[in-house]
Design a protein around this motif. Sequence first.
Motif, mmCIF file in Angstrom:
data_model
loop_
_atom_site.group_PDB
_atom_site.id
_atom_site.type_symbol
_atom_site.label_atom_id
_atom_site.label_comp_id
_atom_site.label_asym_id
_atom_site.label_seq_id
_atom_site.Cartn_x
_atom_site.Cartn_y
_atom_site.Cartn_z
ATOM 1 N N HIS A 48 0.454 -0.894 0.238
ATOM 2 C CA HIS A 48 -0.126 -0.197 0.102
ATOM 3 C C HIS A 48 0.743 1.270 -0.224
ATOM 4 C CE1 HIS A 48 -3.800 -2.433 0.637
ATOM 5 N NE2 HIS A 48 -2.998 -2.555 1.457
ATOM 6 N N VAL A 106 -8.541 3.806 4.838
ATOM 7 C CA VAL A 106 -9.357 3.388 2.899
ATOM 8 C C VAL A 106 -8.545 1.780 3.661
ATOM 9 C CG1 VAL A 106 -7.982 3.024 1.202
ATOM 10 C CG2 VAL A 106 -7.942 5.323 2.186
ATOM 11 N N PHE A 108 -9.103 -2.431 3.123
ATOM 12 C CA PHE A 108 -9.020 -3.809 1.896
ATOM 13 C C PHE A 108 -9.353 -5.014 2.960
ATOM 14 C CE2 PHE A 108 -6.429 -0.704 -0.326
ATOM 15 C CZ PHE A 108 -5.912 -1.082 -1.382
ATOM 16 N N VAL A 130 -12.674 4.307 2.398
ATOM 17 C CA VAL A 130 -13.198 4.028 0.753
ATOM 18 C C VAL A 130 -12.498 2.397 1.405
ATOM 19 C CG1 VAL A 130 -10.908 3.129 -1.216
ATOM 20 C CG2 VAL A 130 -11.488 6.189 0.005
ATOM 21 N N CYS A 132 -11.624 -1.285 0.114
ATOM 22 C CA CYS A 132 -12.028 -2.503 -1.306
ATOM 23 C C CYS A 132 -11.800 -3.650 -0.945
ATOM 24 C CB CYS A 132 -10.311 -2.051 -1.461
ATOM 25 S SG CYS A 132 -9.893 -0.328 -1.936
ATOM 26 N N VAL A 179 -15.741 0.243 -3.575
ATOM 27 C CA VAL A 179 -13.914 -0.045 -4.846
ATOM 28 C C VAL A 179 -14.444 -2.246 -4.145
ATOM 29 C CG1 VAL A 179 -12.078 -0.409 -6.142
ATOM 30 C CG2 VAL A 179 -12.691 1.014 -4.585
ATOM 31 N N LEU A 217 -6.935 -7.173 -3.706
ATOM 32 C CA LEU A 217 -6.576 -5.417 -5.313
ATOM 33 C C LEU A 217 -5.626 -4.995 -3.922
ATOM 34 C CD1 LEU A 217 -9.916 -4.142 -5.047
ATOM 35 C CD2 LEU A 217 -9.096 -5.107 -6.643
ATOM 36 N N LEU A 221 -3.376 -3.663 -7.214
ATOM 37 C CA LEU A 221 -3.242 -1.547 -7.721
ATOM 38 C C LEU A 221 -1.633 -1.102 -7.757
ATOM 39 C CD1 LEU A 221 -6.450 -0.623 -5.591
ATOM 40 C CD2 LEU A 221 -6.167 -0.444 -7.533
ATOM 41 N N ARG A 228 -5.248 3.064 -9.642
ATOM 42 C CA ARG A 228 -5.422 4.289 -8.155
ATOM 43 C C ARG A 228 -5.360 5.651 -8.331
ATOM 44 N NH1 ARG A 228 0.119 1.969 -8.363
ATOM 45 N NH2 ARG A 228 1.030 3.619 -7.783
ATOM 46 N N ILE A 231 -9.171 6.209 -8.506
ATOM 47 C CA ILE A 231 -10.114 6.084 -7.110
ATOM 48 C C ILE A 231 -9.882 7.502 -6.293
ATOM 49 C CG2 ILE A 231 -9.385 5.025 -4.911
ATOM 50 C CD1 ILE A 231 -8.972 2.472 -7.231
#
Length: 261
Positions: A48, A106, A108, A130, A132, A179, A217, A221, A228, A231
């Motif tokens: 990330h 964010v 994931f 966000v 994901c 996402v 993801l 990404l 990216r 997004i």
Amino acid sequence: MDAVIRKTVHAADGEQLSLYTVTPQNESFGASGVVILHGAGAGDKERHLPFAEDFAAHGHPAVALDFSGHGESTGELVNLSLRRRRDQAAAVIDEVFGTERPLVLVGFSMSGQTVADLVDLYGKRVTAIVLCAPGIYGKDAWDVPFGAGFTEMIRRPGSWCASQALDTYARFDGRALLVVPEQDAVIPEGVTELLRTALATHADFSELRLAGASHQLGIWLADQSRARSDIISTLLLPRCSAQVLETGLQSTGFPADLLST
């Protein structure tokens, strides 16, 4: 925009947590602190770092951390839990961003639950989220260490329907971006549909579908700079301004009347 990348260690929750902080040379006016949270299994902060750098390029300082038992942090994965993930992320947020800066979270995969837990903790300070390929989990699993029957609990059919995250996301009225990869063999479609409905209740909500992507993801990404960027650009725009992008990133959403508060 140049940024300063630092790898540091922060003591929290009885562990030594490894993290990257990415600080822009020149912050945007009213910049938010961006917190990027990896998923379960082999998830870590390394994948990330490019995302954190992209946020910094837009003038927003960012942090990506390894939860205990992951990456370069101490601890054993079997001793981690959803509650400890929340506590560890909160400790890092308080250390890096203090008590006043607005937050963008964010998350994931498993951190779809952790983002909700942090929204409960920080309230209106969280201005945008966000999610994901996000997962959510039943209330009875929140305190259970991952090595003490957690997997069996979350695999019970429909266990995620009792997640507190659904109530949290239904109340959230900031910017929300979901996402979703084209193919996800991990997260049941029922989870995604419940999250979609909850987020559309009060949030300024958009959904992006990533053509050619699977559940991992974070890995995908890391090599997709255009995706990216798209997004982040979509996140920074009002939902009604989101558009279909040319990199295989498809924008969908709910009618405006479903987004009114």
